[in-house]
Design a protein around this motif. Structure first.
Motif, PDB file in Angstrom:
ATOM      1  N   PRO A  77     -12.939  -0.515  -9.612  1.00 13.20           N
ATOM      2  CA  PRO A  77     -11.636  -1.081  -9.960  1.00 13.20           C
ATOM      3  C   PRO A  77     -11.654  -1.750 -11.338  1.00 13.20           C
ATOM      4  O   PRO A  77     -10.704  -1.630 -12.110  1.00 13.20           O
ATOM      5  CB  PRO A  77     -11.391  -2.117  -8.862  1.00 13.20           C
TER       6      PRO A  77
ATOM      7  N   SER B  85      -2.200  -3.722 -10.702  1.00 16.65           N
ATOM      8  CA  SER B  85      -2.889  -2.900  -9.722  1.00 16.65           C
ATOM      9  C   SER B  85      -2.453  -3.370  -8.344  1.00 16.65           C
ATOM     10  O   SER B  85      -2.046  -4.519  -8.165  1.00 16.65           O
ATOM     11  CB  SER B  85      -4.398  -3.034  -9.868  1.00 16.65           C
TER      12      SER B  85
ATOM     13  N   ASP C 278     -12.341   9.452  -8.507  1.00 20.06           N
ATOM     14  CA  ASP C 278     -13.185   8.908  -7.445  1.00 20.06           C
ATOM     15  C   ASP C 278     -14.446   8.311  -8.057  1.00 20.06           C
ATOM     16  O   ASP C 278     -14.992   8.853  -9.003  1.00 20.06           O
ATOM     17  CB  ASP C 278     -13.587  10.016  -6.463  1.00 20.06           C
TER      18      ASP C 278
ATOM     19  N   LYS D 273      -3.721   7.214 -11.265  1.00 20.72           N
ATOM     20  CA  LYS D 273      -4.749   7.300 -10.233  1.00 20.72           C
ATOM     21  C   LYS D 273      -6.098   7.443 -10.920  1.00 20.72           C
ATOM     22  O   LYS D 273      -6.262   8.284 -11.809  1.00 20.72           O
ATOM     23  CB  LYS D 273      -4.491   8.513  -9.332  1.00 20.72           C
TER      24      LYS D 273
ATOM     25  N   ASP E  54      -3.309   3.717  -8.195  1.00 21.27           N
ATOM     26  CA  ASP E  54      -4.251   2.614  -8.313  1.00 21.27           C
ATOM     27  C   ASP E  54      -3.719   1.555  -9.273  1.00 21.27           C
ATOM     28  O   ASP E  54      -3.908   0.374  -9.080  1.00 21.27           O
ATOM     29  CB  ASP E  54      -5.601   3.135  -8.822  1.00 21.27           C
ATOM     30  N   TYR E  55      -3.076   2.039 -10.345  1.00 16.62           N
ATOM     31  CA  TYR E  55      -2.557   1.108 -11.343  1.00 16.62           C
ATOM     32  C   TYR E  55      -1.135   1.483 -11.703  1.00 16.62           C
ATOM     33  O   TYR E  55      -0.737   2.649 -11.618  1.00 16.62           O
ATOM     34  CB  TYR E  55      -3.414   1.133 -12.614  1.00 16.62           C
TER      35      TYR E  55
ATOM     36  N   ASP F 184       0.831  -1.202   0.000  1.00 12.46           N
ATOM     37  CA  ASP F 184       0.000   0.000   0.000  1.00 12.46           C
ATOM     38  C   ASP F 184       0.860   1.244   0.000  1.00 12.46           C
ATOM     39  O   ASP F 184       0.589   2.215  -0.697  1.00 12.46           O
ATOM     40  CB  ASP F 184      -0.907   0.013   1.243  1.00 12.46           C
TER      41      ASP F 184
ATOM     42  N   GLY G 104     -11.713   0.934 -14.034  1.00 15.15           N
ATOM     43  CA  GLY G 104     -10.405   1.569 -14.109  1.00 15.15           C
ATOM     44  C   GLY G 104      -9.418   0.681 -14.846  1.00 15.15           C
ATOM     45  O   GLY G 104      -8.713   1.115 -15.762  1.00 15.15           O
ATOM     46  N   GLN G 105      -9.396  -0.593 -14.436  1.00 15.56           N
ATOM     47  CA  GLN G 105      -8.478  -1.553 -15.053  1.00 15.56           C
ATOM     48  C   GLN G 105      -8.750  -1.629 -16.559  1.00 15.56           C
ATOM     49  O   GLN G 105      -7.822  -1.606 -17.367  1.00 15.56           O
ATOM     50  CB  GLN G 105      -8.693  -2.922 -14.403  1.00 15.56           C
TER      51      GLN G 105
END
Ligand SMILES: Nc1ncnc2c1ncn2[C@@H]1O[C@H](COP(=O)(O)OP(=O)(O)OP(=O)(O)O)[C@@H](O)[C@H]1O
Ligand SMILES: [Mg+2]
Lengths: 838, 250
Positions: free
Chosen positions: A671, A692, A667, A664, A528-529, A522, A674-675
């Motif tokens: 996931p 990710s 919001d 990033k 995020d990716y 983390d 986004g991916q």
């Protein structure tokens, strides 16, 4: 006396066979591991043999006189190869070299493959053709069989590789092959191209070896001498024989690790088996007190009694070793099949090389462990007074209630020693400290085992409370039986306790490690990716960043890059990051100057790099075409060692591309969405690989879990042995309580209740071992985890309650299963027959 | 008091008819009981005597439902027990029969008191406190209740066993050589207690013994030889029993 012993053995065959199962399993583990080790060696041997076959002379770059490996990256030149080829007596000479080349799979994504140049001469090839043929033209390629299988490619299909500019080069697959061990065969993909086809794809053309086949009638030594003269002293020349010897030296280093790892667990299994055997002999001797006393009455001396018990152990050890060795062969076969399926693809046929060493060790371990375990009981047997034959002994209770001073002193010494070792381990705080602490906990475990007979009573009272309440008389009787002989119960429990403690320790430590590593991810995964290059040598095109920015789901895109420059004559890897990423994705601990800003000519160095290059804050250095000023240094070593802004990097090394792009998402973007967006934006680049944090974490968790499963399986054997120990103790107890069982039946205990009573006794014994084991394991794990924790990596303590609960449940269940046979036996005996038993 | 089972007005506690018990097969077969018919009156103390191997223990085991018979029938009270299942036999032993064996009568893990109450607990019955106290005082074990069997003398152990047999108020108490392992004084204590339980509490007791003195405590002696009944003596004395045994050739 021998006759008496043998007659006794025959009379007690069933009990001895049951007891020897523990040793059989231990020996099976040891011999199975050794056989597996030999088999791996043999496999490795075969693989390496391919590398050396047909080679009469091997030519390798000589150690340069200056000794610095950094500078001597020349390898063997074409001229030198031609010189070797011109030597009289050389039938063929080929360069062996390879490069990492992106190979585009059926899914359109590239993976780095080790591509080797095909040796021109048939004799010198280290590959074995499986299907089709080897490449004959520049647009043909042959794939490693496993690579083809995993990439779902077949002979006749088209495939492409990427050149240095990431342009696809179309090729036809003409064959598949299996190859020797060269670095690539276990990990990663491999392929073969003609040297002429490989050269333009490779960033550097480093030839590390030339292999030579000799003409008929020319000896290896002759040819080696001639070549040595021809190429001068610059290259190291050795005969094929010498080359083989050198290669084989690598093997012994190769497979030792796995074997040693497994032997540690085999040792645990053996310790547990030894405890079971010790306990068995103790019980047998106790039960035979009258018989032994009678022998003493009619004139047997102490030595004869001692020897007769040891002889029994010897016969049992031999018998168990034979069975164990057989089981070990089976175990090894199963393991090899298992290993083959875990690492994907078939790794050749299962081999079972049984060396003399393995046989000797198996017998040694089996016999020695058994005999040693029987020494104490045998000594006790010699102390049986002849008069004991005349006393009535309803039960083989040895003097158990006394807590001897010796025992308590022993416990105290072990506890102090273990505590001390742990303390030292915790103090030293590195990987050695972790091992030292681990050893300390094992000494503490020894202390608890020695304390066993004292704590069995109280623990049983606590654990038995609930069953006594729920199940009435049978439970009450069971609870009383479980502690009627505390030493026996303690020894039975201890075997299980060892296994459970170690399993718990591993489980808790693994859970803690997993937790802290994921939290580390983390931290290191601010985005995020991540988009990275699948091929290390090929950076990502800069256009990718713009394509990513164009996606509506994407909020910020942070590319980074790296390039190698020369500074003060030494090479330095510069890491380029956007100026505004300082303090966000790149966090530095300032030690000198200012590390909070990245200007156009700013260079930031880690303290160690600054020292290495002899630079102080304010110094100016030339790097590539630019002049940089060292603005500050930082102390954290987890960051890149030299940092500039991304623009600066591009100015110094134009066209380097990006090493990594952090993304990033906005919001509210799921996931998956986004991916998908990131994958869509990078679809055009075959080398772009999307990761990710979540995927990385689950990948890591999966690997930790897999490792845990293997460890569980390995320690599991010790637990199984311990359960046999419980079954064994119960069986022996049932035999010795035949009269008592009959009496209970006469008084109105039903068959079912009698069996149930034994079941509860077994579960109580199992619970004692499991509960104490789990508690100890948690405590020990806590120690080990804090020893593992350093300033750099804080390992938090995590309790995987679910897993531990499952473990306890399994232990209880297994203990119940262990009671089935003894319980049936007890219930079957008729009342009258039971009463008649002496 | 008349000792004949056929006497009118005397209830029969245990009766056997044509009992046959054969051990082994073929040449080695032993007819341990060869057509035994006998009845035992309630509230009477009966001793079974005979030479070693005559089938005394076998008869007792069959009467008590501890062992199966090959033919014939056994009644305890009104119930025919030779055809009962194992479960029912177990229940019978809990509720209606008490035992005293020659040795190993007690569980070593339990105290004397726990041993006495074990049978009741197995049956899930509450002990009758008054009855319990009566028995404990009669056997004189009040101050030994918390002791484990290993801390008791052989005689005390047998008295604990007797107390246990009586505490559940069974229809009949079987005792197989209860004094076989005891000296004459301890033996006398146990026998006194058994006789008292018959006289005072109306208990039915059937006892196997080798000892003519022990047999003289009984109301009636049943003699056995070779798996057959070989006569009986009412109101036996040590001398009359000895004479009868001599006659049997034991
Ligand atoms: N389990 C058995 N298997 C075979 N034969 C048996 C068995 N039990 C008893 N017998 C035989 O049955 C006969 C009667 O035995 P039992 O034990 O009833 O004699 P007993 O009158 O009680 O003798 P003792 O006074 O010695 O106790 C004997 O011949 C004995 O050998
Ligand atoms: Mg008998």
């Amino acid at each position: 006396m021998l006759k008496t012993t043998l007659a006794g053995l025959r009379a007690r065959t069933a009990r001895l066979v049951l007891s020897s199962i523990a040793i059989v399993l231990g020996v099976a583990f040891v011999s199975g591991t050794l056989i597996l080790g030999s088999a791996l060696d043999a496999n490795l041997h075969n693989d390496f043999a391919r590398q050396t076959r047909g080679v009469d002379v091997s030519v390798e770059p000589g150690r340069s006189s200056s000794g610095s490996a950094d500078e001597d990256r020349g390898g063997i030149s074409q001229t030198q190869l031609d010189q070797v080829r011109a030597v009289p007596g050389v039938a063929a000479a080929d360069a062996r070299w390879g490069a990492q080349v992106p190979l585009v799979g059926a899914n359109g994504k590239a993976k780095s493959a080790t591509v080797s140049a095909l040796e021109g001469d048939q004799r010198l090839r280290m590959t074995d053709l499986q299907e089709g043929r080897m490449p004959a033209k520049a647009d043909e390629i042959a794939l490693d069989a496993t690579t083809a299988q995993t990439a779902k490619l077949a002979v006749g299909q088209k495939v492409s590789v990427l050149d240095q500019a990431d342009k696809p080069v179309p090729l036809t697959i003409v064959g598949t092959y299996t190859q020797g061990v060269s670095k690539s065969s276990l990990s990663g993909d491999a392929a073969v191209l003609l040297p002429s086809a490989l050269a333009p794809l490779a960033k550097e053309h480093y030839v590390g070896q030339v292999v030579v086949a000799a003409d008929q009638g020319v000896s290896q030594q002759q040819l080696a001498d001639r070549i040595s003269t021809a190429v001068g002293g610059k290259l190291s020349v050795k005969t094929g024989e010498q080359y083989t010897v050198d290669v084989l030296k690598q093997i012994s280093r190769g497979s030792g690790g796995l074997t040693q790892f497994m032997l540690v667990f085999a040792l645990i299994a053996l310790v547990v088996a030894a405890m079971v055997i010790y306990n068995t002999f103790t019980i047998l001797v106790a039960q035979r007190t009258r018989e032994l006393a009678l022998l003493r009455c009619i004139g047997a001396d102490r030595g004869q009694v001692f020897r007769s018990v040891l002889l029994e152990a010897l016969v049992m050890g031999l018998f168990a070793s034979v069975l164990g060795l057989g089981a070990g062969v089976g175990l090894s076969a199963a393991l090899q099949a298992g290993v083959g399926s875990v690492f994907g693809g078939s790794k050749g046929p299962v081999q079972l090389p049984l060396t003399v060493n393995t046989v000797l060790i198996a017998f040694g371990v089996g016999v020695v462990v058994t005999v040693l375990s029987a020494v104490l009981p045998a000594l006790r047997a010699t102390r049986v007074a002849p008069l004991a034959a005349l006393r009535s002994l309803p039960d083989s209770q040895d003097e158990v209630r006394r807590t001897s001073v010796v025992r308590m002193a022993f416990v105290a010494i072990l506890a102090l020693l273990g505590g001390g070792v742990c303390f030292i381990g915790l103090r030293s705080g590195d990987s050695v400290g972790f091992i030292v602490t681990g050893l300390g906990t094992m000494v503490l475990l020894g202390a608890v085992i020695a304390l066993g007979p004292v704590i069995v009573g109280p623990v049983n009272r606590v654990l038995g409370a609930l069953p006594r309440l729920l199940f009435g008389v049978p439970a009450k009787l069971a609870s009383a039986n479980a502690t009627r002989n505390p030493k026996r119960t303690a020894a039975t429990t201890a075997a299980l306790m060892i296994g459970v403690t170690i399993v718990t320790m591993i489980t808790v430590a693994a859970a803690s490690g997993k937790e802290s590593v994921t939290s580390e991810i983390d931290k290191q995964f601010p985005a995020d990716y991540l988009v990275t290059s699948a091929v290390r040598e090929h950076p990502l095109p800069t256009s990718l960043a713009d394509q990513l920015r164009a996606q509506p789901e994407v909020q910020t895109v942070t590319p980074t890059g790296s390039a190698e420059v020369k500074v003060n004559g030494k090479s330095l890897y510069l890491f380029g990051t956007p100026a505004d990423s300082l303090g966000k994705s790149v966090q530095l601990k300032q030690s000198q100057g200012d590390v909070s800003r990245l200007g156009p000519d700013t260079l930031l160095l880690s303290d160690s790099q600054a020292t290495r290059y002899g630079l102080k804050v304010g110094d100016r250095v030339r790097a590539g075409g630019a002049t940089l000023t060292l603005a500050g240094t930082y102390s954290n070593e987890d960051q890149s060692s030299a940092i500039v802004s991304l623009e600066t990097l591009q100015r110094i090394a134009p066209g380097t591309g990006y090493r990594m792009i952090m993304i990033k998402a906005r919001d509210g973007v799921s996931p998956q969405a986004g991916q998908a967006a990131v994958e869509k934006a990078t679809a055009s680049s075959p080398i772009a690989e999307v990761a990710s944090g979540a995927a990385r974490k689950s990948d890591l968790a999966g690997r930790v879990d897999q490792m845990l499963m293997i460890m569980w399986a390995l320690v599991g054997l010790a637990v199984v042995i311990a359960l046999f120990g419980i079954a064994n103790t119960l069986t022996l107890s049932v035999l010795e309580r035949t009269r008592e069982s009959a009496l209970l039946r006469a008084l109105g205990l039903t068959r079912g209740q009698l069996g149930f009573m034994l079941l509860i006794e077994s579960v109580l014994i199992g619970l004692m071992g499991a509960v104490i084991g789990v508690l100890l394991g948690i405590g020990f794990a806590k120690l080990v985890v804090s020893a593992l924790s350093t300033d750099k990596l804080q390992v938090g303590f995590v309790l995987p309650a679910g897993q531990l609960a499952v473990m306890l449940a399994v232990a209880v269940l297994a203990a119940a299963v262990a009671a089935v046979l003894p319980a049936r036996r007890a219930a079957r005996t008729s009342v009258v027959a039971g009463m008649a038993e002496a | 008091m008349s000792a004949l089972a056929s006497d009118v007005g005397t209830r029969t506690a245990v009766a056997a008819r044509d009992l046959v018990k054969v051990y082994g097969k073929g040449d080695t077969a032993v007819r341990a009981l060869d057509g035994v018919g006998v009845a035992f009156a309630a509230g009477q103390f009966t001793a079974i005597m005979g030479p070693s191997g005559s089938g005394k223990s076998t008869l007792m085991h069959c009467l008590a439902g501890l062992d199966t018979v090959d033919s014939g029938s056994v009644h305890i009270g009104q119930s025919e027990i030779t055809r009962l299942s194992d479960r029912d036999l177990t229940k019978l032993r809990r509720d209606r029969v008490g035992f005293v064996f020659q040795a190993f009568n007690l569980l070593p893990t339990l105290t004397a008191e726990q041993n006495i109450l074990l049978g009741l607990e197995l049956a899930g019955r509450k002990p009758d406190q008054v009855w319990f106290d009566t028995i404990v005082d009669t056997v004189g074990l009040r101050d030994r209740l918390r002791h484990k069997p290993t801390e008791l003398s052989g005689g005390q152990q047998q008295r604990v066993a007797c107390a246990r047999a009586l505490v559940s108020k069974p229809e009949v108490v079987f005792a197989d050589e209860p004094t076989g392992n005891l000296d004459s004084r301890s033996g006398a204590e146990v026998l006194d207690f058994l006789r008292m339980s018959v006289r005072k509490f109306g208990q039915t007791v059937i006892m196997v013994t080798h000892d003519p003195v022990a047999a003289s405590y009984a109301d009636r002696v049943v003699l056995m030889a070779d798996g057959h009944l070989a006569g009986e003596i009412a109101n036996p004395t040590a001398d009359s029993v000895l004479a009868a045994l001599r006659h049997l050739g034991a």
